[in-house]
Write an enzyme that holds these catalytic residues in place. Structure first.
Site, PDB file in Angstrom:
ATOM      1  CG  ASP A 155      -2.263   0.586   1.003  1.00 17.88           C
ATOM      2  OD1 ASP A 155      -2.383   1.457   0.131  1.00 17.88           O
ATOM      3  OD2 ASP A 155      -3.217   0.187   1.705  1.00 17.88           O
TER       4      ASP A 155
ATOM      5  CG  ASP B 227      -9.694   1.995   0.037  1.00 15.06           C
ATOM      6  OD1 ASP B 227      -9.253   0.875  -0.297  1.00 15.06           O
ATOM      7  OD2 ASP B 227      -9.070   2.766   0.785  1.00 15.06           O
TER       8      ASP B 227
HETATM    9  C1  GLA Z   1      -5.855   1.674   2.217  1.00 14.92           C
HETATM   10  C2  GLA Z   1      -6.275   0.502   1.348  1.00 14.92           C
HETATM   11  C3  GLA Z   1      -7.304  -0.315   2.084  1.00 14.92           C
HETATM   12  C4  GLA Z   1      -6.721  -0.795   3.380  1.00 14.92           C
HETATM   13  C5  GLA Z   1      -6.248   0.387   4.201  1.00 14.92           C
HETATM   14  C6  GLA Z   1      -5.515  -0.061   5.445  1.00 14.92           C
HETATM   15  O1  GLA Z   1      -6.879   2.584   2.370  1.00 14.92           O
HETATM   16  O2  GLA Z   1      -6.771   0.944   0.125  1.00 14.92           O
HETATM   17  O3  GLA Z   1      -7.716  -1.404   1.290  1.00 14.92           O
HETATM   18  O4  GLA Z   1      -5.656  -1.666   3.114  1.00 14.92           O
HETATM   19  O5  GLA Z   1      -5.370   1.216   3.467  1.00 14.92           O
HETATM   20  O6  GLA Z   1      -5.093   0.971   6.214  1.00 14.92           O
END
Ligand code: GLA
Length: 683
Positions: free
Chosen positions: A443, A505
């Site tokens: 990420d 997300d």
């Molecule tokens: C980001 C990702 C999510 C999750 C969060 C965790 O927003 O896109 O899918 O992994 O971080 O903090």
């Protein structure tokens, strides 16, 4: 002075340059395939008399347009040596044929002391023209470079509009269609990573149905521009965005730009997308050399967030395995002190309270159930409240005298520092060595701001690529998912190190329809992470039925992101059926072509496969306002064939291809939010 032609053909495209010894190659043609042997009837300047009030020496669009020497359009290079050597024009050009499909144009600017090498490969498998540029400082002083295009492409006068993508967290791939005019068009990203709000590519449509597409294989700042030219054509420049002082070449030093992937299709935007999919597929380095069926994921994020409890997670794994899930990805919240998003990024070892015996009990429980175990990491980041930051505050990107700017309470590590990469490699490698981890979700949850006393956005991207490549070389069986607050790092550059994108997300199925359609314009469906989320959706609060949520996720790389222990019996059964359906169909969804269309009345479709055997995925996103459902016209079918049209429920029937093309497939009534799947096979 005589001209020669440099020509590349692929099955569907042709590129022709007019090559002259004392200047950069002139763009003569880039478009749908011309027959072998066709060349321009005459050198370009023979065909265009000198217009009034113009330079005696005509400077047309070239592969590397210069500055100050008669080219009045946008240049491919902006550079100088302490204010000198700012005019650029090639004084010498030679060509090397590196392979049947690859040319290398070697340009020398003997006045500004530059050497430029442009590599052009027109891939016969994908119809994608890949271009990149290498600049060498052959002078005696430092060369300051503020712009170096990866590619300069010609667009024909019929080009009338450009489709590019903007967005934000939770709303990726918002299509923006701009009419091309005599004013310039420009998209720029200064967020330091690929970004949610400016995908590094676009599609251009022409009045005759031809479409052009280009995308930059780069995960950092970028610029693309389209400008009208005096001969009615347009030039499309794509390249990395450079901050002041970021690129200074010492004498003898070189820089190679990221690649541009470009293509043209007489079949319009679907043809462009299909070429991109073929090209992207060749860039992915799959463990074992070939893609294996994309495993069904369970991701813990929206079901558990930071609230990790070992027993509950084991129960979740049991319930996931019962449903047929194949990979269990432990998301954020597992590492030392990480109870919310205010701390601990950088401290990549298991939290001793939540996981007193480390992650092994959970990881082995998961693998014991026959699933793979995956783990979330965010290597480039550090929280000020972390052991790592306390030990090495100097590792965070900063500018002396300026305040640190946090986002999601975090700072960015300076990935250009070898000691940072060594630390991160060590921490991640330890986890990969000790645990049965088959998958990393990688990420990057913030934009870059003041990236170093000397701007180092570029070094940041290269440092990350290097760390990923290092880990991949050491652990070749581990797959990586590229994520950045959802879809903030989706690009053809990081594809060389990753195997899946987290598309957004936002798992609201209605929102996902347009996000996924935008994604599929550039990337193939097997890379498109698409999950069944909870009801109501966490990002929007909207309620959607299980069959709609799973139907929308079906064509991508399918997963589940909710606490499946909480499902009622009916939803659990539907989800198990959806998983079984995905397993049955993924082989076909994840190969061949993708076509997209709209039938009107909120009905959208996409088809996956080949002309004679395809899956048709029909989505209604809102209730009808029509008395009778629209017919789906499927222009890509073979008019000479009759198709067996098989709905998932109900009778198969045979319909002439020409009827389906011209009149269309009649649809049954659909609920306000619904997905239907048909299989079409030529009989
Ligand atoms: C980001 C990702 C999510 C999750 C969060 C965790 O927003 O896109 O899918 O992994 O971080 O903090």
């Amino acid at each position: 002075m005589s001209s020669t032609w440099a020509i590349l053909h692929s099955p569907a495209c042709t590129a022709i340059w007019e090559v002259r010894v004392h200047e950069a190659p002139l763009w003569r043609y880039w478009g749908p395939r011309l027959p072998d042997g066709v060349v321009p009837p005459a050198p370009l300047r023979h065909e265009r008399p000198e217009p009034s009030f113009s330079l005696h020496h005509d400077v047309p669009l070239s592969l590397f347009p210069g500055v100050g020497m008669g080219w009045f359009g946008a240049p491919a290079l902006a550079a100088h040596r302490a204010g000198l050597d700012w005019t650029h024009a090639a004084t010498r050009c030679s060509i090397e044929t590196l392979a049947q499909d690859t040319l290398r144009f070697e340009l020398i600017d003997a006045v500004a002391d530059l050497a430029i090498a442009i590599t052009a490969r027109l891939d016969p498998e994908s119809d994608v023209l890949t271009l990149s540029t290498t600049l060498t400082n052959t002078g005696k002083a430092v060369l300051d470079v503020s712009w170096l295009a990866s590619a300069c492409l010609p667009l024909p006068p019929e080009a009338h509009s450009v489709l590019s993508y903007t967005g934000r967290h939770n709303s990726e791939f918002v299509g923006v269609e701009d009419t091309l005019s005599r004013s310039g068009w420009r998209r720029e990203n200064r967020r330091g990573l690929t970004s949610h709000d400016s995908f590094p590519g676009a599609l251009v449509q022409c009045a005759d149905g031809t479409a052009y597409g280009a995308q930059l294989a780069w995960s950092g700042n970028h610029i693309q521009s389209i400008d009208w030219l005096d001969d009615g054509r347009r030039q499309w420049l794509l390249g990395e965005g450079l901050a002041p002082g970021e690129l200074r070449l010492n004498p003898g030093d070189s820089i190679t730009t990221p690649e541009v992937l470009a293509t043209v299709s007489a079949q319009g935007m679907d043809g462009v997308s299909q070429a991109f999919h073929r090209a992207i597929r060749t860039r992915i380095l799959w463990p074992g050399g070939a893609m294996s069926p994309r495993k069904v994921h369970l991701n813990t994020w929206e079901g558990f967030y930071f609230d990790h409890d070992l027993d509950a997670l084991k129960e979740l794994a049991d319930a996931a395995a019962d449903l047929g899930i194949e990979r269990f990805v432990l998301d954020d919240g597992w590492f030392a002190g990480r109870d919310d998003d205010t701390s601990s990024l950088g401290d990549w070892w298991p939290d001793p309270v939540k996981y007193p015996q480390g992650l092994a009990p959970l990881a082995h429980h998961v693998t014991g159930l026959g699933m793979e175990f995956g783990l979330w990491v965010e290597p480039e980041m550090v929280n000020p409240d972390s052991g790592l930051y306390r030990a090495h505050p100097e590792w965070a990107l900063h500018v002396d005298g300026r305040p640190l700017l946090t986002a999601r309470n975090q700072l960015v590590l300076d990935m250009s520092l070898p000691q940072v990469r060594t630390y991160l490699f060590g921490a991640i490698a330890l986890l990969l060595r000790e645990l049965p981890i088959a998958y990393l979700k990688w990420d990057h949850n913030r934009d870059l701001t003041h990236a170093g006393n000397r701007a180092s956005y570029r070094a940041q991207v290269l440092g990350t690529y290097e760390l990923m490549a290092w880990l991949r070389a050491a652990f070749p069986a581990v797959e990586i998912e590229s994520c950045a607050g959802g879809g903030g790092r989706i690009d053809a550059g990081i594809v060389a190190q990753s195997h899946r994108f987290w598309t957004s997300d936002c798992i609201d199925a209605v929102s996902r329809v347009s996000i996924q359609r935008g994604f599929l314009r550039f990337m193939p469906p097997e890379l498109m992470g698409s999950h069944v989320g909870a009801c109501p959706a966490h990002s929007t609060g909207r309620m959607q039925a299980m069959d709609f949520r799973s139907g929308v996720a079906l064509p991508g790389h399918f997963g589940v992101e909710l606490d499946v222990r909480q499902l009622d019996q009916a939803d659990r059964e539907e989800l198990a059926e959806a998983i079984a359906r995905y397993k049955r169909l993924r082989g076909q969804f994840h190969q061949g072509h993708v076509w997209q269309g709209e039938a009107g009345d909120h009905v959208l479709w996409q088809a996956h496969g080949g002309w004679h055997d395809l899956l048709l995925h029909v989505t209604r996103t809102a209730p009808t306002s029509w008395r009778h459902a629209p017919h789906l016209r499927l222009p890509m079918l073979d008019p000479a064939q009759t198709y067996r049209v098989e709905p998932e429920q109900g009778e198969a029937r045979e319909i002439a291809g020409s009827w389906l093309i011209r009149s269309g497939l009649p649809l049954p009534p659909m609920k306000g939010e619904a997905v239907l799947i048909y299989r079409l096979t030529a009989v």
